[in-house]
Design a protein around this motif. Structure first.
Motif, mmCIF file in Angstrom:
data_model
loop_
_atom_site.group_PDB
_atom_site.id
_atom_site.type_symbol
_atom_site.label_atom_id
_atom_site.label_comp_id
_atom_site.label_asym_id
_atom_site.label_seq_id
_atom_site.Cartn_x
_atom_site.Cartn_y
_atom_site.Cartn_z
ATOM 1 N N THR A 8 0.852 -1.206 0.000
ATOM 2 C CA THR A 8 0.000 0.000 0.000
ATOM 3 C C THR A 8 0.882 1.249 0.000
ATOM 4 O O THR A 8 2.001 1.231 0.519
ATOM 5 C CB THR A 8 -0.911 0.065 1.247
ATOM 6 O OG1 THR A 8 -0.086 -0.005 2.402
ATOM 7 C CG2 THR A 8 -1.929 -1.041 1.274
ATOM 8 N N ILE A 9 0.354 2.295 -0.592
ATOM 9 C CA ILE A 9 1.026 3.604 -0.564
ATOM 10 C C ILE A 9 0.002 4.614 -0.059
ATOM 11 O O ILE A 9 -1.092 4.733 -0.638
ATOM 12 C CB ILE A 9 1.492 4.029 -1.975
ATOM 13 C CG1 ILE A 9 2.446 2.988 -2.581
ATOM 14 C CG2 ILE A 9 2.165 5.401 -1.938
ATOM 15 C CD1 ILE A 9 2.735 3.229 -4.058
ATOM 16 N N CYS A 10 0.352 5.323 1.029
ATOM 17 C CA CYS A 10 -0.547 6.354 1.574
ATOM 18 C C CYS A 10 -0.054 7.731 1.143
ATOM 19 O O CYS A 10 1.137 8.037 1.298
ATOM 20 C CB CYS A 10 -0.589 6.279 3.097
ATOM 21 S SG CYS A 10 -1.129 4.679 3.716
ATOM 22 N N LEU A 11 -0.956 8.547 0.629
ATOM 23 C CA LEU A 11 -0.598 9.892 0.163
ATOM 24 C C LEU A 11 -1.489 10.927 0.866
ATOM 25 O O LEU A 11 -2.644 10.648 1.177
ATOM 26 C CB LEU A 11 -0.811 10.003 -1.348
ATOM 27 C CG LEU A 11 -0.098 8.977 -2.236
ATOM 28 C CD1 LEU A 11 -0.525 9.154 -3.693
ATOM 29 C CD2 LEU A 11 1.422 9.109 -2.122
ATOM 30 N N LYS A 12 -0.922 12.122 1.055
ATOM 31 C CA LYS A 12 -1.696 13.173 1.737
ATOM 32 C C LYS A 12 -1.289 14.557 1.222
ATOM 33 O O LYS A 12 -0.108 14.827 1.024
ATOM 34 C CB LYS A 12 -1.434 13.107 3.250
ATOM 35 C CG LYS A 12 -2.257 14.097 4.054
ATOM 36 C CD LYS A 12 -2.064 13.886 5.550
ATOM 37 C CE LYS A 12 -2.991 14.762 6.354
ATOM 38 N NZ LYS A 12 -2.832 14.571 7.795
ATOM 39 N N TYR A 13 -2.298 15.377 1.013
ATOM 40 C CA TYR A 13 -2.076 16.792 0.695
ATOM 41 C C TYR A 13 -2.925 17.623 1.656
ATOM 42 O O TYR A 13 -4.131 17.401 1.775
ATOM 43 C CB TYR A 13 -2.488 17.095 -0.759
ATOM 44 C CG TYR A 13 -2.512 18.573 -1.040
ATOM 45 C CD1 TYR A 13 -1.336 19.269 -1.292
ATOM 46 C CD2 TYR A 13 -3.716 19.280 -0.994
ATOM 47 C CE1 TYR A 13 -1.358 20.641 -1.515
ATOM 48 C CE2 TYR A 13 -3.741 20.651 -1.214
ATOM 49 C CZ TYR A 13 -2.560 21.317 -1.467
ATOM 50 O OH TYR A 13 -2.587 22.677 -1.665
ATOM 51 N N ASN A 14 -2.301 18.571 2.351
ATOM 52 C CA ASN A 14 -3.034 19.409 3.319
ATOM 53 C C ASN A 14 -3.555 20.680 2.659
ATOM 54 O O ASN A 14 -2.800 21.391 1.991
ATOM 55 C CB ASN A 14 -2.107 19.802 4.484
ATOM 56 C CG ASN A 14 -1.821 18.620 5.384
ATOM 57 O OD1 ASN A 14 -2.729 17.919 5.817
ATOM 58 N ND2 ASN A 14 -0.544 18.379 5.639
ATOM 59 N N TYR A 15 -4.847 20.941 2.884
ATOM 60 C CA TYR A 15 -5.414 22.206 2.404
ATOM 61 C C TYR A 15 -4.987 23.348 3.325
ATOM 62 O O TYR A 15 -4.966 23.185 4.552
ATOM 63 C CB TYR A 15 -6.950 22.147 2.430
ATOM 64 C CG TYR A 15 -7.584 21.482 1.230
ATOM 65 C CD1 TYR A 15 -7.137 21.753 -0.060
ATOM 66 C CD2 TYR A 15 -8.653 20.614 1.373
ATOM 67 C CE1 TYR A 15 -7.730 21.159 -1.165
ATOM 68 C CE2 TYR A 15 -9.258 20.017 0.276
ATOM 69 C CZ TYR A 15 -8.791 20.292 -0.990
ATOM 70 O OH TYR A 15 -9.375 19.713 -2.069
#
Ligand SMILES: [Mg+2]
Length: 391
Positions: A8-15
């Motif tokens: 699995t690959i977890c990705l995140k972008y914060n607003y």
């Protein structure tokens, strides 16, 4: 062919500034990509829908619980694998995150099959259409965002060629039974009349020939939904989405019977058994099963076919990363009882930067299916590195 590994690959972008629907304050975009490796050097790509909580929960279920059941299995045996995963996780699964994770694996299996057969999944599984009308999904709430800004936003969609738009309604905290009254991250609320003003302003700005849909994200009671629905009918709204809580099947049926307006839902329902109740009890006019959320491509197809037997449209929810949009495009293209694809227009680099070949619509507002094998997903390694998170 045998499965050799599951990753699995977890990705995140914060607003910088959160966006809001009726229920949620969304301060980041996250996704969990699932990769299934085989001894034929084919890797299947899937996605597990992300809607809250830490992504490590999803990662843990897939890597610690489901992966051991998959090693050595033949990826062509999709039905057998699905039943094996569902049955072994039954006492703490059946719905929720576990079913989402099973679905992510099911989707990745179909990607492997497509790649092995050198065919796009939609042609393997039905091949009804090669292009799909896309609708711009936006019109969210945001602190300080006024009606003029909302109108400017939707006019931008028309300029890009969209012929259909969906906007949010329902962030009305001061109503009886509002779920917002106990949500601690809750910010911002407006009245029902202000919500109607927003919809009226959008309709006026886009004209009557554009499809306009509204999404209440489970926030109203049946009687409020009926009162609002009568106003929406005057504005030629194409569908009202998730007017009441997902489990209020009787309430949704009451709304569907009271209004000529189509009721769409419920993206937050899962599985064939869950959707069976919505369909058989005719609590909706349009079902919205997202393969990455409801339990996979296989499960979404079964739901679409059951809906077909009841004369219902199937227009799935599609919100997460570019991978889920690709998966949804193949799902919609493989069934005859669909009409449109949801294209979320909120800023999201996990959608716009994730693929080597980004998703685009033509000047008439259509998304064209890729003829690449599987779901046609080619991940941009730089984007994966840029937004990767551990949990
Ligand atoms: Mg929705």
């Amino acid at each position: 062919m045998k499965i050799t590994n599951v990753r699995t690959i977890c990705l995140k972008y914060n607003y910088k500034k959160p966006i809001m629907d009726a229920l949620s304050t969304i301060d980041s975009r996250q996704c969990v990509i699932v990769l299934i490796d085989t001894d034929e050097k084919i890797t299947g790509i899937g996605e597990a829908a992300y809607f809250g909580g830490p992504t490590i929960s999803t990662k843990t279920i897939i890597e610690k619980e489901l992966k051991p059941e998959l090693i050595g299995e033949d990826p062509f045996k999709v039905e057998k694998i699905w039943k094996k995963l569902f049955s072994t996780s039954y006492y703490h699964g059946r719905r929720g995150l576990v079913l989402t994770c099973i679905g992510a694996i099911d989707v990745a299996l179909w990607d492997i099959i497509g790649k092995y057969c050198h065919l796009p999944v939609y042609k393997l599984c039905g091949g009804y259409r090669d292009k799909i009308l896309a609708y711009a999904s936006g019109g969210y709430y945001q602190e300080g965002k006024n009606i003029q800004e909302l109108v400017k936003e939707v006019q931008g969609y028309i300029e890009k060629g969209f012929k259909a738009i969906k906007m949010k309604v329902g962030r009305n905290k001061n109503l009886p039974l509002s779920p917002l009254e106990v949500i601690t991250h809750n910010q911002g609320t407006i009245s029902l009349e202000e919500d109607l003003e927003r919809v009226r302003a959008v309709r006026k700005a886009i004209g009557k020939d554009i499809y306009l849909m509204v999404d209440a994200n489970n926030s109203w009671t049946p009687s409020i939904a009926i009162q609002m629905g009568r106003e929406f009918e005057k504005l030629g709204i194409y569908w009202l989405e998730e007017p009441v809580q997902t489990d209020d099947i009787r309430g949704s049926k009451r709304i569907a019977e009271a209004l000529d307006l189509q009721i769409a839902g419920y993206e937050s329902e899962q599985g064939l058994f869950g959707y069976r109740e919505l369909i058989v009890r005719q609590a909706v006019d349009i079902v919205q099963p997202d393969p990455t959320w409801v339990g996979g491509f296989s499960e979404a197809k079964k739901i679409a076919h059951l809906a077909q037997a009841y004369g219902m449209l199937c227009i799935p929810h599609s919100y997460n990363s570019a991978v889920s949009v690709k998966i949804n495009s193949h799902f919609i293209a493989s069934i005859s009882n669909s009409q449109m694809i949801e294209l979320d227009r909120n800023f999201n680099p996990l959608r716009d930067e994730l693929l080597l070949d980004p998703i685009e619509i033509d000047p008439e507002g259509y998304l064209h299916l890729s003829e690449k094998p599987g779901f046609g997903v080619e991940l941009n390694e730089n984007t994966l590195k840029k937004y990767a998170v551990e949990d």
